[in-house]
Scaffold this motif. Sequence first.
Motif, PDB file in Angstrom:
ATOM      1  N   THR A 181      -4.345  -0.924   6.917  1.00  0.00           N
ATOM      2  CA  THR A 181      -5.151  -2.130   6.994  1.00  0.00           C
ATOM      3  C   THR A 181      -6.540  -1.695   7.407  1.00  0.00           C
ATOM      4  N   GLU A 182      -7.434  -2.628   7.524  1.00  0.00           N
ATOM      5  CA  GLU A 182      -8.774  -2.272   7.984  1.00  0.00           C
ATOM      6  C   GLU A 182      -8.681  -1.677   9.375  1.00  0.00           C
ATOM      7  N   GLY A 183      -9.054  -0.421   9.508  1.00  0.00           N
ATOM      8  CA  GLY A 183      -9.106   0.219  10.800  1.00  0.00           C
ATOM      9  C   GLY A 183      -7.802   0.764  11.334  1.00  0.00           C
ATOM     10  N   GLU A 184      -6.700   0.610  10.613  1.00  0.00           N
ATOM     11  CA  GLU A 184      -5.420   1.053  11.141  1.00  0.00           C
ATOM     12  C   GLU A 184      -4.514   1.545  10.017  1.00  0.00           C
ATOM     13  N   SER A 185      -3.742   2.576  10.296  1.00  0.00           N
ATOM     14  CA  SER A 185      -2.724   3.030   9.355  1.00  0.00           C
ATOM     15  C   SER A 185      -1.499   3.431  10.146  1.00  0.00           C
ATOM     16  N   GLY A 186      -0.383   3.504   9.473  1.00  0.00           N
ATOM     17  CA  GLY A 186       0.834   3.882  10.167  1.00  0.00           C
ATOM     18  C   GLY A 186       2.027   3.895   9.239  1.00  0.00           C
ATOM     19  N   LEU A 187       3.181   4.086   9.847  1.00  0.00           N
ATOM     20  CA  LEU A 187       4.396   4.068   9.051  1.00  0.00           C
ATOM     21  C   LEU A 187       5.506   3.391   9.824  1.00  0.00           C
ATOM     22  N   VAL A 188       6.456   2.882   9.062  1.00  0.00           N
ATOM     23  CA  VAL A 188       7.626   2.206   9.587  1.00  0.00           C
ATOM     24  C   VAL A 188       8.827   2.782   8.842  1.00  0.00           C
ATOM     25  N   PHE A 189       9.895   3.026   9.565  1.00  0.00           N
ATOM     26  CA  PHE A 189      11.145   3.449   8.945  1.00  0.00           C
ATOM     27  C   PHE A 189      11.983   2.201   8.719  1.00  0.00           C
ATOM     28  N   ALA A 190      12.520   2.031   7.517  1.00  0.00           N
ATOM     29  CA  ALA A 190      13.282   0.823   7.211  1.00  0.00           C
ATOM     30  C   ALA A 190      14.545   1.149   6.430  1.00  0.00           C
ATOM     31  N   VAL A 191      15.548   0.321   6.652  1.00  0.00           N
ATOM     32  CA  VAL A 191      16.781   0.373   5.878  1.00  0.00           C
ATOM     33  C   VAL A 191      16.966  -1.009   5.265  1.00  0.00           C
ATOM     34  N   ASN A 192      17.082  -1.042   3.946  1.00  0.00           N
ATOM     35  CA  ASN A 192      17.278  -2.277   3.192  1.00  0.00           C
ATOM     36  C   ASN A 192      18.666  -2.245   2.568  1.00  0.00           C
ATOM     37  N   ALA A 193      19.457  -3.284   2.839  1.00  0.00           N
ATOM     38  CA  ALA A 193      20.803  -3.377   2.256  1.00  0.00           C
ATOM     39  C   ALA A 193      20.832  -4.541   1.281  1.00  0.00           C
ATOM     40  N   PHE A 194      21.405  -4.292   0.124  1.00  0.00           N
ATOM     41  CA  PHE A 194      21.462  -5.271  -0.956  1.00  0.00           C
ATOM     42  C   PHE A 194      22.914  -5.531  -1.343  1.00  0.00           C
ATOM     43  N   HIS A 195      23.165  -6.757  -1.803  1.00  0.00           N
ATOM     44  CA  HIS A 195      24.490  -7.130  -2.287  1.00  0.00           C
ATOM     45  C   HIS A 195      24.332  -7.757  -3.666  1.00  0.00           C
ATOM     46  N   ARG A 196      25.251  -7.429  -4.554  1.00  0.00           N
ATOM     47  CA  ARG A 196      25.227  -8.016  -5.899  1.00  0.00           C
ATOM     48  C   ARG A 196      26.259  -9.119  -5.977  1.00  0.00           C
ATOM     49  N   ASP A 197      25.807 -10.282  -6.440  1.00  0.00           N
ATOM     50  CA  ASP A 197      26.714 -11.397  -6.704  1.00  0.00           C
ATOM     51  C   ASP A 197      26.482 -11.874  -8.130  1.00  0.00           C
ATOM     52  N   ALA A 198      26.981 -13.020  -8.479  1.00  0.00           N
ATOM     53  CA  ALA A 198      26.858 -13.523  -9.851  1.00  0.00           C
ATOM     54  C   ALA A 198      25.402 -13.721 -10.275  1.00  0.00           C
ATOM     55  N   ALA A 199      24.511 -13.941  -9.319  1.00  0.00           N
ATOM     56  CA  ALA A 199      23.087 -14.164  -9.619  1.00  0.00           C
ATOM     57  C   ALA A 199      22.277 -12.871  -9.629  1.00  0.00           C
ATOM     58  N   GLY A 200      22.887 -11.739  -9.305  1.00  0.00           N
ATOM     59  CA  GLY A 200      22.172 -10.464  -9.296  1.00  0.00           C
ATOM     60  C   GLY A 200      22.126  -9.860  -7.909  1.00  0.00           C
ATOM     61  N   TRP A 201      21.195  -8.949  -7.712  1.00  0.00           N
ATOM     62  CA  TRP A 201      21.046  -8.229  -6.443  1.00  0.00           C
ATOM     63  C   TRP A 201      20.118  -8.978  -5.501  1.00  0.00           C
ATOM     64  N   HIS A 202      20.536  -9.092  -4.248  1.00  0.00           N
ATOM     65  CA  HIS A 202      19.722  -9.752  -3.227  1.00  0.00           C
ATOM     66  C   HIS A 202      19.789  -8.965  -1.931  1.00  0.00           C
ATOM     67  N   LEU A 203      18.719  -9.068  -1.164  1.00  0.00           N
ATOM     68  CA  LEU A 203      18.641  -8.429   0.136  1.00  0.00           C
ATOM     69  C   LEU A 203      19.548  -9.164   1.116  1.00  0.00           C
ATOM     70  N   VAL A 204      20.340  -8.417   1.885  1.00  0.00           N
ATOM     71  CA  VAL A 204      21.172  -9.021   2.924  1.00  0.00           C
ATOM     72  C   VAL A 204      20.792  -8.510   4.308  1.00  0.00           C
ATOM     73  N   SER A 205      20.075  -7.384   4.358  1.00  0.00           N
ATOM     74  CA  SER A 205      19.658  -6.851   5.651  1.00  0.00           C
ATOM     75  C   SER A 205      18.401  -5.998   5.484  1.00  0.00           C
ATOM     76  N   HIS A 206      17.453  -6.225   6.370  1.00  0.00           N
ATOM     77  CA  HIS A 206      16.244  -5.397   6.447  1.00  0.00           C
ATOM     78  C   HIS A 206      16.084  -5.034   7.906  1.00  0.00           C
ATOM     79  N   HIS A 207      16.139  -3.747   8.215  1.00  0.00           N
ATOM     80  CA  HIS A 207      15.981  -3.274   9.592  1.00  0.00           C
ATOM     81  C   HIS A 207      14.831  -2.283   9.597  1.00  0.00           C
TER      82      HIS A 207
END
Length: 133
Positions: free
Chosen positions: A91-117
């Motif tokens: 962003t303006e004046g700042e940079s950094g990093l974040v570690f993330a784990v994204n979990a997805f589940h597939r149902d009849a409508a497709g893939w969707h996020l169920v968890s973001h940590h």
Amino acid sequence: MDKPEDAERAFYEAFVARDTDAMMRVWAHSDAIVCIHPGMGRLKGVEAVRASWAELFGASRAAPARLQIQPLSRTRSQRVAVHAVIERFATEGESGLVFAVNAFHRDAAGWHLVSHHASPGWTETAEARGALH
């Protein structure tokens, strides 16, 4: 979304655009969804997750001007996918990093996020970068 990668891409596009409606289209419509923002507590359910993104997007420094996603690992079965990533932001004046784990589940409508940590990595201000050079 046809693939978990499509859902993940839509998640980060909504994040950069600061678009709560687009963000929530990525998430499963279930009270079992979970979101943990860096340094914050566990949020469970559609309403809590929606409210957190709306608040985050309303904050002046919430969305990075630039965001790059670096995949660390990907695991996938027919109905579940888990992606570990590094989120590199600036962003303006700042940079950094974040570690993330994204979990997805597939149902009849497709893939969707169920968890973001997401866990804080490091943040560097422009002043600190200037002092180091």
